[in-house]
Enzyme design. Structure first.
Site, PDB file in Angstrom:
ATOM      1  N   GLN B 131      -5.204  -1.480  -1.123  1.00 12.18           N
ATOM      2  CA  GLN B 131      -5.258  -1.767   0.306  1.00 12.18           C
ATOM      3  C   GLN B 131      -6.684  -1.637   0.833  1.00 12.18           C
ATOM      4  OE1 GLN B 131      -3.973   1.454   2.858  1.00 12.18           O
ATOM      5  NE2 GLN B 131      -2.866   0.068   4.185  1.00 12.18           N
ATOM      6  N   GLY B 132      -7.255  -2.729   1.322  1.00  8.53           N
ATOM      7  CA  GLY B 132      -8.617  -2.680   1.875  1.00  8.53           C
ATOM      8  C   GLY B 132      -8.607  -2.548   3.380  1.00  8.53           C
ATOM      9  N   TYR B 133      -8.547  -1.326   3.844  1.00 11.43           N
ATOM     10  CA  TYR B 133      -8.483  -1.076   5.289  1.00 11.43           C
ATOM     11  C   TYR B 133      -9.758  -0.393   5.791  1.00 11.43           C
ATOM     12  CZ  TYR B 133      -3.654  -2.341   6.562  1.00 11.43           C
ATOM     13  OH  TYR B 133      -2.489  -3.011   6.876  1.00 11.43           O
ATOM     14  N   SER B 134      -9.902   0.930   5.492  1.00 12.36           N
ATOM     15  CA  SER B 134     -11.005   1.705   6.072  1.00 12.36           C
ATOM     16  C   SER B 134     -12.361   1.188   5.608  1.00 12.36           C
ATOM     17  CB  SER B 134     -10.887   3.165   5.653  1.00 12.36           C
ATOM     18  OG  SER B 134      -9.708   3.712   6.143  1.00 12.36           O
ATOM     19  N   SER B 166      -7.485   3.129  -2.229  1.00  8.02           N
ATOM     20  CA  SER B 166      -6.773   3.862  -3.275  1.00  8.02           C
ATOM     21  C   SER B 166      -6.688   3.046  -4.553  1.00  8.02           C
ATOM     22  CB  SER B 166      -5.352   4.200  -2.825  1.00  8.02           C
ATOM     23  OG  SER B 166      -5.390   4.900  -1.620  1.00  8.02           O
ATOM     24  N   GLU B 249       3.351   2.823   6.554  1.00  7.53           N
ATOM     25  CA  GLU B 249       2.668   3.820   5.730  1.00  7.53           C
ATOM     26  C   GLU B 249       2.934   5.216   6.279  1.00  7.53           C
ATOM     27  OE1 GLU B 249      -1.560   3.320   5.727  1.00  7.53           O
ATOM     28  OE2 GLU B 249      -1.910   4.924   4.294  1.00  7.53           O
ATOM     29  N   GLU B 375      -5.077  14.093  14.607  1.00  7.65           N
ATOM     30  CA  GLU B 375      -5.568  13.968  15.984  1.00  7.65           C
ATOM     31  C   GLU B 375      -5.298  12.573  16.539  1.00  7.65           C
ATOM     32  OE1 GLU B 375      -7.118  15.396  13.453  1.00  7.65           O
ATOM     33  OE2 GLU B 375      -7.106  17.468  14.147  1.00  7.65           O
TER      34      GLU B 375
END
Lengths: 379, 391
Positions: B131-134, B166, B249, B375
Site C-alpha cells: 500500500q503506497g499511502y504515507s 509495508s 484498515e 490523536e
C-alpha cells in the site's frame, strides 16, 4: 445475541425515555431534596410506574407482573439514570422481586409478588453491615427461638429502608463472619418490636437507612428460601442489583457526558467556544469511546441475566466494574469541563457526580468487582 | 438438519481431509504466516498445500463472488467456516493486503476488467500487494501527499516517494495514492493507481525499526510508467477510495480477537500464590482491568458491525474502534513485558525465539501511529461524532 436491540426493546426504551423525561426529570429530585420530602420519592410516580408494568418487570403474569425481562429492566433503569429519577425500582422491582422469584415459597410469592407488581408494597434489602459491600462478612445473627428466630444486629445502606413495608433481612444462622454458608434470608415487617430505623440523608439525596435489630422475634415462616443456605438466593439478588445499577450508570454517565459536551460547545472563552480546544476534545472523544464500550458491557450483562442467571455472574461483574470506573470518569470530567459553574448547585452536573459516587459503590465498587473477576477466573 | 448444519458438516469433513496437521499448530512468530506472491518461498510443503487447497475452494476469501476467486459464501456460511477452522486451530492460509485492503476497494470501486485481472490472483496468493499511502511530508496529514502523476497521453508518469510501505521489498504490485491535480484543493487532486513493483524506476528500501525488524520500506518512484487502465475509479477522486480503505484498515487494526487470555499468559510467567492468586497483586489488578476492557471491546466490535447495515461502513465509529483497540493492544504487551521480567528482555537466541516478545512489544508501539495516530482518531471523533466547534 442481544447486543443490538430488537424492535420491541427499542420501543420499551423509547417509551421509558419519554416517560421519565416527562414525569420524573432532575427537577423532581431537586424538589424532593429541597422540600425534605418524607418519602424520598413521588408515590404518584411509583403508581404510574406500576401501571406501565415497570414495577412488575421481573414478575410473571400469573403473579400480576408484566414479565418483560432483564433487558427491559435495564433499559428502564438506564432512563431513570439519565433523569436521576428517585423511585423504589431497584429496591423493590429488582431486588425484592428477584429474592421472591428465587427463594420464595408458593405462598410467599402469592402474597407478595402481586403487591410488588401493583406498586402497593415497597420492600428493602437489609444486607450491608460494613463500609464496603461484603456479603460473606454478615455478622447479624438469627438464633432459633421458640417456633422461630430472634434477630440481632445492625444494617446500613438499606435502600428505601425507612419507607419499606417489608424488609428482606440477611442474617447468620450458623458459621461465622467470612463464610457464605450459614446465611439465611428473612421477610420481616419493619414495625416488629425491636427494630429501630434511622433514615440517613445521603450525598445523592436518595433513600437510605440504618436499621438496628434488637431481639426481634420472627416466625419460622418468615424464612425466605432455606435456613443456612441463603447464599445462592442472595447471590442472585446481588447479581440482579449489580446489573440494574450498571444499566442505571450507563444512563447517568451518558447523560453527564451529554450535558458536558453540550456545555463546552456553547461556552466561550478567549473569544471562542471552549469545545474548540483540543485539550477538551480529546478527553471528550476518549470518554465517548469508553461509554460506547460500556454500552456493550451492559447489554451483554442484561442478555446473560435473561438467558441464564447462573452464567451471568461474570459478565455482570465485568459490566459493574467497567461502569463503575467509566461513569466516575464521566462525572469527574463533567465537573472539571463545566469549570466554575460545575461547582454550583444550580447546574445539574454536580447532582450526576453525586449519584454516580453512590451507585458505583452499591454492590461493590470497580476494585471489588475486579477482585471477584480475577478469583472467578482462577488467578 | 438445516442448510447451515449441512454446510457445517461438509466443511468439517473437508477440513479434516485437507488441512495438514502441521497447519493446526499455533504460529510461533509472525514469520509463520503465509504471504504468497511471485517470489514467495513457502516455509514448508504443508503451508503450500494448505494455501492451494483453500484457494481451490475459494475459501481464502470466503465471501467474495466465485467469479473473482472467492467462495461465494453468505456471511452466515463464512462464520461457520471460521468457527470450524478455529475448532481445529487451523492457521489462516494466507495473510494478504490484497485480501484485507485492495480487494474490498476493487469490489466497490473497480471496473469489471480490473476485478477480473486482479482479484483471482489475490485469492490464490499469487500476487502480493503493498500500500503506497504515507509520504515523508504526508503522515497524519495524508491528503497533503505530493507524489506526482502526470498524464502523458496514452499513459501516466509517476515521480515521488512513499514511506512506511509495508513489505514493499517483498510485494509484486502496489496500490498507490498519487497527486494528479496540483491546482485543486488537497483532497480533490488525488487519484488511486495500481502498478507492478518490477516496473523500471521503482525502488524499495527497507527501514530498520526499533524492533530490529524491517517490515516497512521507503519506496521511490522515478519516471514510472503506469498504464491508464490501472486508474481505479475516477481521476482526482482517489480520496474517496483512500478514505474507504482507511476505514477498512482501522476496523482491521482494531480487531484483537483470537488472543490468548492475558491472565493465562501472565499466570504462566509470574505464577500463583497459595491462595491461587497472581503472585504480584498490583499486576493482578491491572490484568483484571485489561481483561474487562478487552471483553467489552470485543463486544463493541461485534455490536458496531451488527449495527452497521450490511455493506455500510461504520463511519467515524471506526476511529473509536481503532483508537481503543490499538491502545488496548499496547496495554496488553506492556503487561506481557511486565510479567516476563528479565526473560522478556532477551533480544537474541533460541530461548526467546530471537527476542520475539520484546520485538512484538516494540512493534505494538506503532499500532497507535499507523493508519492514523490515536490523536488523529480522537480529532475525527470530536469532529464527526461529537460535532465540536472548530474541529
Amino acid at each position: 445475541m442481544g447486543l443490538v436491540l430488537t424492535e420491541e426493546e427499542k420501543m420499551i426504551s423509547e417509551m421509558a425515555e419519554g416517560f421519565f423525561a416527562d414525569k420524573a426529570p432532575v427537577k423532581q429530585l431537586r424538589e424532593l431534596r429541597d422540600n425534605r420530602d418524607e418519602t424520598g420519592f413521588d408515590r404518584g410516580l411509583w403508581a404510574e410506574m406500576a401501571e406501565m408494568g415497570f414495577a412488575g418487570v421481573l414478575i410473571d403474569e400469573d403473579h400480576g407482573g408484566s414479565n418483560m425481562g432483564f433487558m427491559e429492566a435495564g433499559l428502564i433503569a438506564e432512563q431513570m439514570g439519565r433523569n436521576l429519577t428517585a423511585s423504589p425500582f431497584v429496591s423493590t422491582a429488582i431486588l425484592a422481586a428477584t429474592a421472591l422469584n428465587k427463594g420464595g415459597s408458593a405462598e410467599q410469592k402469592k402474597e407478595w409478588l402481586p403487591k410488588i407488581a401493583g406498586g402497593e408494597t415497597i420492600m428493602a434489602l437489609a444486607l450491608e453491615e460494613g463500609r464496603k459491600h461484603n456479603p460473606a462478612a454478615t455478622n447479624m445473627s438469627a438464633e432459633r427461638s421458640g417456633n422461630g428466630f430472634k434477630l440481632n444486629g445492625q444494617k446500613g445502606m438499606v435502600m428505601d429502608g425507612h419507607v419499606a413495608d417489608q424488609l428482606i433481612v440477611v442474617a447468620r444462622t450458623s458459621g461465622e463472619a467470612g463464610d457464605m454458608d450459614g446465611l439465611t434470608l428473612f421477610l420481616v415487617d419493619p414495625k416488629t418490636k425491636g427494630i429501630a430505623t434511622e433514615r440517613t440523608q445521603m450525598v445523592d439525596s436518595r433513600n437510605s437507612a440504618r436499621i438496628e435489630f434488637e431481639d426481634v422475634e420472627v416466625n419460622a415462616d418468615a424464612v425466605l428460601g432455606e435456613v443456612d443456605n441463603g447464599a445462592a438466593v442472595l447471590k442472585a439478588i446481588v447479581n440482579a442489583g449489580k446489573a440494574a445499577i450498571a444499566a442505571e450508570l450507563l444512563g447517568t454517565g451518558g447523560e453527564a457526558f451529554r450535558q458536558t459536551t453540550d456545555y463546552i460547545r456553547e461556552r466561550k472563552q478567549f473569544g471562542v467556544e471552549i469545545g474548540s480546544f483540543q485539550a477538551l476534545q480529546h478527553r471528550s472523544a476518549h470518554l465517548y469511546s469508553e461509554l460506547e464500550i460500556c454500552r456493550s458491557a451492559v447489554l451483554m450483562a442484561l442478555t446473560s441475566m435473561d438467558m441464564d442467571a447462573a452464567g451471568s455472574e461474570m459478565p455482570v461483574a465485568m459490566a459493574k466494574a467497567k461502569l463503575g470506573s467509566v461513569s466516575k470518569l464521566a462525572g469527574l470530567e463533567g465537573v472539571q469541563m463545566h469549570g466554575g459553574v460545575g461547582m454550583t448547585d444550580e447546574y445539574d452536573i454536580g447532582l450526576y457526580l453525586k449519584r454516580i459516587r453512590v451507585a458505583q459503590e452499591l454492590f461493590g465498587d470497580a476494585n471489588y468487582q475486579m477482585e471477584q473477576i480475577a478469583s472467578m477466573k482462577g488467578y | 438438519m438445516s442448510d447451515l448444519d449441512a454446510f457445517r458438516q461438509e466443511v468439517r469433513t473437508w477440513l479434516d481431509e485437507n488441512c495438514p496437521q502441521e497447519m493446526r499448530t499455533p504460529m510461533k512468530g509472525f514469520e509463520d504466516a503465509c504471504w504468497g506472491g511471485r517470489n514467495y518461498k513457502f516455509a514448508s510443503q504443508a503451508q503450500e498445500d494448505w494455501l492451494r487447497a483453500m484457494a481451490e475452494k475459494g475459501w481464502t476469501v470466503p465471501t467474495w463472488p466465485k467469479e473473482y476467486g472467492g467462495g461465494g459464501l453468505s456471511k452466515a456460511e463464512a462464520k461457520v467456516l471460521a468457527s470450524e477452522m478455529k475448532r481445529i486451530k487451523a492457521r489462516s492460509p494466507l495473510s494478504s493486503f490484497g485480501i484485507w485492503m485492495l480487494g474490498p476497494a476493487l469490489l466497490k470501486f473497480g471496473n469489471e476488467a480490473q476485478k477480473m485481472e486482479h482479484l483471482p490472483p489475490i485469492a490464490r496468493g499469487e500476487i502480493r500487494w503493498c500500500q503506497g499511502y504515507s509520504e515523508p511530508g504526508a503522515g497524519s496529514d495524508l491528503a497533503a501527499l505530493a507524489t506526482k502523476c502526470e498524464d502523458k497521453g496514452d499513459h501516466f508518469l509517476v515521480n515521488g516517494q512513499k514511506v512506511w510501505t509495508s513489505y514493499a521489498d517483498k510485494a509484486d504490485w502496489i496500490f498507490c495514492l498519487v497527486r494528479t491535480d496540483f491546482e485543486a484543493t488537497k483532497h480533490n487532486g488525488i487519484s488511486f493507481v495500481l502498478f507492478d513493483m518490477e516496473t523500471p524506476g521503482v525502488e524499495a528500501k527497507p527501514i530498520k525499526l526499533i524492533s530490529g525488524r524491517s517490515p516497512f520500506c521507503e519506496t521511490f518512484f522515478e519516471d514510472v510508467r503506469v498504464e491508464k487502465h490501472n486508474l481505479v475509479g475516477e481521476l482526482n477522486k482517489g480520496w474517496t477510495i483512500a478514505k474507504y480503505l482507511l476505514t477498512h484498515e482501522r476496523e482491521m487494526i482494531g480487531d484483537i480477537g483470537g488472543n490468548r487470555p492475558i491472565s493465562e499468559i501472565v499466570a504462566g510467567s509470574v505464577g500463583l500464590d497459595d491462595n491461587k492468586k497472581l503472585a504480584d497483586p498490583m499486576l493482578r489488578a491491572k490484568v483484571a482491568e485489561t481483561e474487562v476492557d478487552e471483553w467489552a471491546y470485543m463486544l463493541t466490535l461485534t455490536r458496531k458491525l451488527a449495527e452497521a447495515k450490511a455493506g455500510a461502513s461504520l463511519g467515524a465509529d471506526s476511529s473509536m474502534l481503532k483508537y481503543y483497540g490499538t491502545e488496548l493492544n499496547k496495554r496488553r504487551y506492556e503487561l506481557m513485558m511486565d510479567a516476563a521480567g528479565h526473560d522478556g528482555l532477551e533480544w537474541e537466541g533460541e530461548r526467546s525465539n530471537d527476542g520475539d516478545l520484546a520485538r512484538m512489544w516494540l512493534r505494538t508501539k506503532g499500532n497507535s501511529i499507523e493508519g492514523g495516530t490515536s490523536e488523529v482518531q480522537l480529532n475525527i471523533i470530536s469532529k464527526h461524532i461529537l460535532r465540536m466547534p472548530g474541529a
